[in-house]
Write an enzyme that holds these catalytic residues in place. Structure first.
Site, PDB file in Angstrom:
ATOM      1  N   LYS A 177      35.203  37.518  46.139  1.00  0.00           N
ATOM      2  CA  LYS A 177      34.391  36.818  47.147  1.00  0.00           C
ATOM      3  C   LYS A 177      32.936  37.292  47.080  1.00  0.00           C
ATOM      4  CE  LYS A 177      37.016  38.313  50.556  1.00  0.00           C
ATOM      5  NZ  LYS A 177      38.051  39.039  49.822  1.00  0.00           N
ATOM      6  N   ARG A 194      39.998  35.987  59.410  1.00  0.00           N
ATOM      7  CA  ARG A 194      41.071  36.688  58.717  1.00  0.00           C
ATOM      8  C   ARG A 194      42.369  36.645  59.484  1.00  0.00           C
ATOM      9  NH1 ARG A 194      39.422  41.238  54.668  1.00  0.00           N
ATOM     10  NH2 ARG A 194      37.301  40.591  54.632  1.00  0.00           N
TER      11      ARG A 194
HETATM   12  P1  AP5 Z   1      34.438  41.713  44.837  1.00  0.00           P
HETATM   13  O1  AP5 Z   1      33.511  40.567  44.555  1.00  0.00           O
HETATM   14  O2  AP5 Z   1      33.861  42.943  45.467  1.00  0.00           O
HETATM   15  O3  AP5 Z   1      35.699  41.185  45.671  1.00  0.00           O
HETATM   16  P2  AP5 Z   1      35.844  40.822  47.211  1.00  0.00           P
HETATM   17  O4  AP5 Z   1      36.761  39.636  47.285  1.00  0.00           O
HETATM   18  O5  AP5 Z   1      34.498  40.714  47.863  1.00  0.00           O
HETATM   19  O6  AP5 Z   1      36.626  42.113  47.656  1.00  0.00           O
HETATM   20  P3  AP5 Z   1      36.582  42.959  48.962  1.00  0.00           P
HETATM   21  O7  AP5 Z   1      37.451  44.147  48.703  1.00  0.00           O
HETATM   22  O8  AP5 Z   1      35.161  43.239  49.395  1.00  0.00           O
HETATM   23  O9  AP5 Z   1      37.255  42.028  49.958  1.00  0.00           O
HETATM   24  P4  AP5 Z   1      37.986  42.439  51.240  1.00  0.00           P
HETATM   25  O10 AP5 Z   1      38.213  41.119  51.847  1.00  0.00           O
HETATM   26  O11 AP5 Z   1      39.155  43.296  51.074  1.00  0.00           O
HETATM   27  O12 AP5 Z   1      36.926  43.413  51.914  1.00  0.00           O
HETATM   28  P5  AP5 Z   1      35.785  43.194  52.967  1.00  0.00           P
HETATM   29  O13 AP5 Z   1      34.616  43.945  52.473  1.00  0.00           O
HETATM   30  O14 AP5 Z   1      35.578  41.778  53.316  1.00  0.00           O
HETATM   31  O15 AP5 Z   1      35.173  42.055  43.479  1.00  0.00           O
HETATM   32  C1  AP5 Z   1      36.105  43.093  43.399  1.00  0.00           C
HETATM   33  C2  AP5 Z   1      36.049  43.763  42.000  1.00  0.00           C
HETATM   34  O16 AP5 Z   1      36.460  42.831  41.013  1.00  0.00           O
HETATM   35  C3  AP5 Z   1      34.632  44.200  41.611  1.00  0.00           C
HETATM   36  O17 AP5 Z   1      34.702  45.408  40.909  1.00  0.00           O
HETATM   37  C4  AP5 Z   1      34.120  43.082  40.705  1.00  0.00           C
HETATM   38  O18 AP5 Z   1      33.199  43.552  39.786  1.00  0.00           O
HETATM   39  C5  AP5 Z   1      35.409  42.595  40.059  1.00  0.00           C
HETATM   40  N1  AP5 Z   1      35.393  41.149  39.820  1.00  0.00           N
HETATM   41  C6  AP5 Z   1      34.933  40.174  40.647  1.00  0.00           C
HETATM   42  N2  AP5 Z   1      35.089  38.961  40.078  1.00  0.00           N
HETATM   43  C7  AP5 Z   1      35.686  39.176  38.877  1.00  0.00           C
HETATM   44  C8  AP5 Z   1      36.132  38.304  37.824  1.00  0.00           C
HETATM   45  N3  AP5 Z   1      36.001  36.973  37.893  1.00  0.00           N
HETATM   46  N4  AP5 Z   1      36.725  38.867  36.727  1.00  0.00           N
HETATM   47  C9  AP5 Z   1      36.879  40.221  36.639  1.00  0.00           C
HETATM   48  N5  AP5 Z   1      36.483  41.083  37.610  1.00  0.00           N
HETATM   49  C10 AP5 Z   1      35.889  40.561  38.703  1.00  0.00           C
HETATM   50  O19 AP5 Z   1      36.420  43.895  54.229  1.00  0.00           O
HETATM   51  C11 AP5 Z   1      36.663  45.275  54.261  1.00  0.00           C
HETATM   52  C12 AP5 Z   1      37.388  45.685  55.534  1.00  0.00           C
HETATM   53  O20 AP5 Z   1      36.616  45.297  56.675  1.00  0.00           O
HETATM   54  C13 AP5 Z   1      38.742  45.009  55.759  1.00  0.00           C
HETATM   55  O21 AP5 Z   1      39.780  45.686  55.110  1.00  0.00           O
HETATM   56  C14 AP5 Z   1      38.845  45.132  57.281  1.00  0.00           C
HETATM   57  O22 AP5 Z   1      39.220  46.420  57.679  1.00  0.00           O
HETATM   58  C15 AP5 Z   1      37.445  44.889  57.746  1.00  0.00           C
HETATM   59  N6  AP5 Z   1      37.202  43.465  58.022  1.00  0.00           N
HETATM   60  C16 AP5 Z   1      36.407  42.629  57.305  1.00  0.00           C
HETATM   61  N7  AP5 Z   1      36.440  41.394  57.836  1.00  0.00           N
HETATM   62  C17 AP5 Z   1      37.268  41.443  58.902  1.00  0.00           C
HETATM   63  C18 AP5 Z   1      37.710  40.476  59.847  1.00  0.00           C
HETATM   64  N8  AP5 Z   1      37.307  39.208  59.801  1.00  0.00           N
HETATM   65  N9  AP5 Z   1      38.581  40.866  60.808  1.00  0.00           N
HETATM   66  C19 AP5 Z   1      38.993  42.145  60.877  1.00  0.00           C
HETATM   67  N10 AP5 Z   1      38.613  43.112  60.016  1.00  0.00           N
HETATM   68  C20 AP5 Z   1      37.758  42.763  59.036  1.00  0.00           C
END
Ligand code: AP5
Length: 599
Positions: free
Chosen positions: A93, A169
């Site tokens: 994402k 989420r």
């Molecule tokens: P990346 O682009 O960082 O992936 P992402 O989908 O953004 O992953 P996140 O881990 O940030 O998502 P998440 O939803 O778990 O965490 P968030 O920060 O929103 O890519 C990941 C890796 O893959 C990178 O190394 C990249 O280089 C590689 N990659 C990307 N594309 C690729 C491709 N095509 N091919 C190969 N490699 C690739 O949330 C974190 C925490 O916040 C949650 O756990 C929760 O505790 C809290 N939180 C956030 N939102 C809420 C909500 N709405 N409600 C409650 N709690 C929340």
């Protein structure tokens, strides 16, 4: 600092603030107790400050959204793009958001980033959120929802449009947005297999200086200097990723049900530029629909598509009351648009032998021959849309088949050609230029025709359409041929055989058409009431199985039960309805054998 109060609304500190969401969605059972009135967090519009850019891992993306680079197309001020992107942890994402923001200049609102910024700043909300995030759990709805709604109400998001990442989420979060009338134009869901996700998370590294996302194997940094300063997110251990993934899966179906009608699933397990190409084409098309003034004559679809978009806003899923016929114009438009989008995607992907099978009462001439009018309307929508794109479309309906006493045509198609000829094909001269009416057969294929739409081609008793159909598709070569509600099963005459090529060959030929749209209501065997559920497939996505549920309010809704890569068998449908794990060896039986008649 903005204090969130427990009263029904509170105000944003930015100048054009709108009222915030009443704090009604807090799930006390799932989270430790928090007193909402005591929570405070940074002013929502100040998340973009250069200071937070330096301090926090992924805030680089937020900064880009303030000063878009390379923006080729802009939304009109009245209608900026509103995009939601979702997917499991590490589905990409954040990576895709960087690219989307660079091209479309939307304001990127990532709940993960907002929360991490609060944690780094050591704010009260950050301290509260930290324990949930580090445990791989969801932060309580009340905190996140207030942050998101506050951020979306800031002037830049209203003016430039927004890209919401990581929210909603949970079903409650989705409902919060619905209640506030905050709705995206499009919902993008990135699809990546579990084992890949875990590897991506464990290998992810963040540059605290630039905010850039790296991966030790996939996207390693260019220099040793950058490598030395990379940091790992506290929630990126294998154990925590598994927990995050589990939570994502528990919530996904319920959220998808809210955004089903505008959902676009994208295979995220491809190189990031390839993934972005798909997203780019979706958003560019959407932006074009919103902003472009037509340069060529406007055929009828334009206003209809606008209407369909507003219908999508309204339906948010499969339309209800489908047993009540005639269906309202809104319901018809929902299905026309659903079929149209799937067909366009398939043709744009270079698919040439396609079939659309849609079986709602209003489109089923078997129940009532007058329904053929609705089928014609669907055909007109599809044909005019391709004509809008400059293609010459031939709409074909079979003529009388057989000879002498056996001559005739299926009752449902009687008079269809005349209806097509007399239909309103718009005021801009499409009929006779971009749209032509024809029959089925090789001689109908002209050099100038770009594609063919065949209206309900079907066998009649003793007569088989397949010879003519095959001759026509041979002549069409690589040009698309789309069958709308074909019925190519055998209907033997009194001699007991179809008067054409062997049965195997007939079946093989019929199967050479790929489904680009499938919709069928499910009933108990032998009945048309009540509706039990529905199956829907739109190219290139999976088959979705829904259960129809009566709500206490007297309303009804369709709840997603399961998805299938191939059309589900009766056993698979039965198992999904009764909540059993899939069992390929099981035979159709018992009470839930009701679907046997359907397939
Ligand atoms: P990346 O682009 O960082 O992936 P992402 O989908 O953004 O992953 P996140 O881990 O940030 O998502 P998440 O939803 O778990 O965490 P968030 O920060 O929103 O890519 C990941 C890796 O893959 C990178 O190394 C990249 O280089 C590689 N990659 C990307 N594309 C690729 C491709 N095509 N091919 C190969 N490699 C690739 O949330 C974190 C925490 O916040 C949650 O756990 C929760 O505790 C809290 N939180 C956030 N939102 C809420 C909500 N709405 N409600 C409650 N709690 C929340």
């Amino acid at each position: 600092m903005l204090a969130i109060s427990s009263s029904s609304s509170s105000s944003c500190s930015c100048s054009t603030a709108t009222s915030l969401h009443p704090l009604t969605n807090y799930n006390a059972s799932a989270t430790p107790s928090l007193n909402p009135s005591s929570i405070s967090f940074s002013s929502p519009c100040s998340y973009l400050s250069p200071l937070s850019f330096r301090l926090h891992s992924k805030t680089h993306r937020l900064r880009i959204s303030q000063k878009p680079k390379g923006l080729r197309v802009r939304c009109s001020k009245n209608e900026p793009l509103k995009v939601m992107i979702s997917g499991a942890p590490a589905s990409g994402k954040g990576t895709q958001c960087e690219l989307i923001v660079q091209k479309f200049g939307l304001v990127h609102v990532s709940t993960g980033d907002l929360l991490r910024a609060e944690v780094s700043a050591g704010s009260e909300i950050g301290n509260k959120a930290k324990e949930f995030m580090n445990a791989g759990r969801l932060v309580p709805d009340e905190i996140v929802t207030a942050m998101v709604t506050a951020r979306l109400s800031c002037p830049d998001a209203k003016e430039k449009g927004w890209l919401l990442d990581g929210y909603p989420r949970s079903f409650a979060q989705a409902q919060s947005l619905e209640e506030l009338n905050i709705r995206p134009d499009i919902y993008i869901a990135l699809d990546v297999p579990d084992e890949i996700l875990i590897d991506r998370c464990v290998g992810r590294r963040l540059d605290p200086v630039t905010g850039k996302i790296y991966h030790l194997k996939n996207f390693p940094p260019d220099s040793e200097e950058i490598k030395a300063r990379l940091v790992t997110r506290a929630d990126d251990t294998e154990e925590k990723v598994k927990s995050r993934l589990e939570i994502y899966k528990q919530n996904a179906a319920a959220i998808f049900s809210t955004y089903n009608s505008i959902m676009n699933k994208i295979d995220g397990n491809r190189p990031k530029d390839t993934v972005f190409k798909d997203i780019d084409s979706l958003l560019s098309q959407l932006q074009k629909d919103k902003t472009t003034k037509p340069v060529k004559p406007v055929l009828q679809t334009e206003s209809r598509l606008d209407q369909a978009f507003s219908n999508q806003e309204k339906w948010r899923g499969i339309p209800t009351r489908l047993n009540n016929i005639p269906h309202s114009r809104e319901i018809r438009n929902y299905f026309y648009d659903d079929v149209l989008q799937a067909t366009q995607r398939a043709v744009n992907d270079g698919r040439t032998r396609l079939k659309v099978e849609i079986n709602i009462p209003e489109l089923n001439p078997e129940m009532d021959v007058y329904r053929i009018g609705t089928l014609m309307e669907l055909v007109r929508v599809i044909a005019l849309s391709f004509a809008d794109d400059g293609k010459r479309v031939k709409v074909c309906v079979q003529g009388s088949m057989g000879q002498g006493a056996l001559a005739g045509m299926p009752l449902q198609l009687a008079g269809t050609r005349k209806i097509l000829e007399f239909m309103d094909w718009g005021n801009y001269g499409a009929m006779g230029t971009f749209i032509n009416i024809g029959s089925i057969g090789a001689k109908e294929v002209g050099e100038e025709d770009d594609m063919f739409i065949l209206v309900a081609p079907q066998n009649a008793v003793g007569n088989c359409i397949i010879d003519d159909l095959k001759a026509m598709t041979d002549a069409a070569g690589k040009r698309p041929v789309i069958l709308i509600n074909p019925r190519l099963k055998d209907l033997p005459g009194s001699s007991g055989i179809m008067q054409t090529m062997g049965r195997d060959k007939r079946l093989e030929y019929a199967a050479s058409f790929e489904s680009c749209y499938f919709f069928r209501l499910l009933y108990y065997a032998g009945t048309q009431y009540p509706i039990m559920g529905a199956i829907r497939m739109t190219y290139p996505y999976a088959y979705e199985l829904y259960k129809r549920v009566d709500e206490p309010s007297g309303k009804e809704k369709y709840v997603p039960l399961s998805t299938f890569t191939e059309r589900p068998t009766i056993d698979e449908i039965n198992d999904a309805f009764i909540g059993k794990p899939r069992n390929k060896d099981k035979k159709a039986s018992g009470f839930w054998g009701f679907l046997s008649g359907v397939f």
